[in-house]
Design an enzyme around this catalytic site. Structure first.
Site, PDB file in Angstrom:
ATOM      1  CD  GLU A  35      16.224  10.304 -10.528  1.00  0.00           C
ATOM      2  OE1 GLU A  35      15.830  11.488 -10.549  1.00  0.00           O
ATOM      3  OE2 GLU A  35      15.456   9.332 -10.448  1.00  0.00           O
ATOM      4  NE  ARG A 261      17.672  24.467  -9.366  1.00  0.00           N
ATOM      5  CZ  ARG A 261      16.912  23.389  -9.214  1.00  0.00           C
ATOM      6  NH1 ARG A 261      15.703  23.510  -8.722  1.00  0.00           N
ATOM      7  NH2 ARG A 261      17.334  22.202  -9.546  1.00  0.00           N
ATOM      8  CE  LYS A 271      17.871  15.905 -14.610  1.00  0.00           C
ATOM      9  NZ  LYS A 271      18.181  14.895 -13.585  1.00  0.00           N
TER      10      LYS A 271
END
Length: 559
Positions: A35, A261, A271
């Site tokens: 994104e 992850r 983030k």
RNA sequence: AACUCCAUGGUGUAACGGUAGCACAACAGAUUUUGGUUCUGUUUGUCAAGGUUCGAAUCCUUGUGGAGUUGCCA
């Protein structure tokens, strides 16, 4: 003699092998779907290496697709930085650059298709009412009072949503699945919401936007992606991913597979937290050399090849472990040891005067550029009567294990001469300001003398008259705790106060003036240093990429 | 006793019913004009209990521990 086993593959590559040999697919298509709402970090690097790596190995292709379905968060600035980071890592999407926003019309059409089949409805409930109706982990949900609207009414309402007749949050489109499903994602998930915010690519063409779940699988299908690889937190979304593929006339059938992850100790990867570090000025920006962002580690001087090797080493599994940062650093040193040119630099200078060396004499010594790659040849290093050595390389009251310079002892100056310390000069406060030494002309070039004398250490030096004075930034890990985001405490409390030490009067070998921005070199005996990409002015600024392994520091630390 | 997923040395990862291996880390030694590199060696492991089997890290059952999920974020 046994037949050597083929190199082991991770579970995803095994699935691909099966799909290829069973004839399910005759090629492999993956995708990396960021994104565009922030900068890429090491966690993304793992996914990039996986997706693009598979495409290379299987001679398939990997698409770069921007998942831009939320105009409130996204920006073109991020699109550009993401492309740059992927290229720097050494991967290429070729002609396969896509945006989820390219599919908005098709997605709208498919939403209408769901409505027509009684599989979606417009809900007038607000967010709070919907939350209440969804139930929770223990309790089933209840159906919305708007769930049984007629197809005609839904079609009319949905088209008016698109026309902009309603305000944000006034209505949503929901898939009509099962309000008592044990998986919360299946309790009539929202698939379209109203957002009157301009989109970075489609502008104000739309005021309704598809949700991630209604976009991702369909985009995969439209691009003929065969294996859609994502992280574990999407595991619970897979039934939904498949439900949409089952209920829509999609052109292909992608398969979602989840893997763990990346987690690294001594850093944070989310983030949100990285953004906070930037916004609250704990670091200088997204590309601060202490950040785990791709742009940060690039500026720090980590080679892309080292990142790729690291990703290969940590592997792909479904186990959520935490990788040791030393593994990353080891990958970095491996590449840099092979590639980095060697130079001498003194970070914390201590003046040395060679009392028996002629005052105006200058000699040039040949020094090997890289012992791992002798073909690179040598460089010339000037030597004169006054030098700088590292403060750490002298001790007045030296323990037995200290091999370096002390009064009455001899060391080798790398590539130059052996010197003996005769006298320590101190200022009024008793600080050591200068060393008086003598040299042995017979040891020219650093050679062993004929009398068989031995020396235990070779130290680096810079000629005072020729030294370049410059700034060096010593970076260390950003956090002093292994797991800064664990437990109740605020991750900011774990910040390492010594993560940056700026040295303004480092003394460099003159050859260092010629190192271009972005290149990483070795300062002998100290570590690897990279010319800062943002350094300006006459002299380069160096960032410490990573130190050399230092068994003396370790021994000393133990006392 | 919501659902889903996971569990191999200090860390990460192999072993696909048949010798528990590799990397990093740690420790020792050799080499070395970088206390770097390189080389050699050492230490440390299958979450637990049952079951199937000639044989189980691997298959089955139960338990234990951990993670994710209750956005109109992705």
């Amino acid at each position: 003699m046994s037949i050597p086993r083929p190199p082991s593959k991770d579970f995803i590559r095994e699935i691909i092998d099966e799909d290829l040999s069973s004839g399910k697919h005759d090629g492999t298509v993956t995708r990396f779907p960021p994104e565009p709402n922030g900068y890429l970090h090491l966690g993304h690097a793992k996914s990039i290496c996986l997706n693009f790596g598979i495409a290379q190995e299987y001679e398939g292709r990997c698409h770069l697709r921007f998942d831009d379905t939320n105009p409130a968060k996204e920006d073109t600035e991020y699109v550009e930085s993401i492309k740059e980071d992927i290229k720097w890592l050494g991967f290429d999407w070729g002609d396969h650059l896509y945006f989820a926003s390219d599919y908005f019309e098709k997605l709208y059409e498919w939403a209408v298709h769901l409505i027509e089949n009684g599989n979606a409805y417009v809900d007038d409930q607000n967010a709070e009412e919907m939350r209440a109706g969804r139930g929770d982990l223990q309790n089933p949900g209840t159906e919305s009072p708007f769930r049984n609207r007629s197809v005609e009414e839904n079609l009319d309402l949905f088209s008016r949503m698109r026309e902009g007749e309603f305000k944000d949050g006034e209505k949503v489109l929901r898939a009509r699945i099962d309000m008592v499903h044990p998986n919360l994602n299946m309790r009539d998930p929202v698939i379209y919401r109203i957002v009157h915010t301009p989109h970075h690519r489609t502008g104000d063409a739309w005021c309704i936007y598809p949700m991630y779940d209604f976009t991702h699988g369909q985009s995969d299908a439209l691009e003929y992606v065969t294996h859609s690889l994502c992280t574990l937190e999407f595991e619970n979304h897979r039934p939904l991913y498949e439900w949409f593929l089952d209920h829509l006339p999609v052109p292909s059938r992608p398969r979602q597979i989840e893997f763990a992850r990346l987690n690294l100790n001594y850093t944070v990867m989310s983030k949100r937290k990285l953004l906070q570090l930037v916004e609250e000025n704990y670091v200088s920006g997204w590309n601060d050399p202490r950040m785990p962002t791709i742009s940060g580690i690039r500026r720090r001087g980590y080679p892309a090849e080292a990142i790729r090797n690291f990703c290969k080493t940590i592997g792909i599994t479904k186990f959520k472990g935490t990788n040791d940062i030393t593994l990353l650093e080891s990958s970095v040193r491996e590449i840099l040891n092979r590639d980095a040119s060697r130079f001498m630099a003194v970070l914390k200078p201590l003046k040395v005067v060679i009392t028996n060396y002629p005052e105006d004499q200058v000699e040039e010594f040949e020094a090997v550029i890289n012992p791992e790659n002798p073909e690179l040849g040598t460089r010339k290093v000037p030597f004169s009567r006054e030098l700088y050595i590292e403060q750490d390389d002298f001790m007045e009251d030296a323990p037995k294990k200290f091999f370096r310079l002390t009064v009455g002892k001899e060391v080798r100056l790398r590539c130059a001469y052996w010197i003996r310390c005769e006298e320590v000069i101190k200022d009024a406060e008793g600080n050591i300001t200068e060393l008086r030494c003598t040299y042995d002309p017979e040891t020219r070039g650093g050679e062993n003398p004929s009398d068989g004398r031995k020396v235990k250490a070779t130290i680096h030096w810079v000629s005072a008259a020729h030294a370049l004075n410059t700034e060096v930034r010593l970076y260390d890990r950003l956090f002093s705790e292994e797991a800064p985001d664990a437990g109740e405490s605020n991750f900011l409390d774990c910040l390492n106060p010594d993560s940056l030490e700026v040295i303004t009067d480092a003394k460099l070998e003159p050859n260092l003036a010629r190192v271009p921005k972005g290149e990483t070199v070795q300062f002998e005996r100290l570590g690897y240093f990279c010319v800062d990409s943002e350094s300006s002015g006459d002299l380069p600024v160096f960032n410490r990429t990573v130190g050399l392994r230092d068994s003396w520091a370790k021994a000393k630390g133990k006392g």
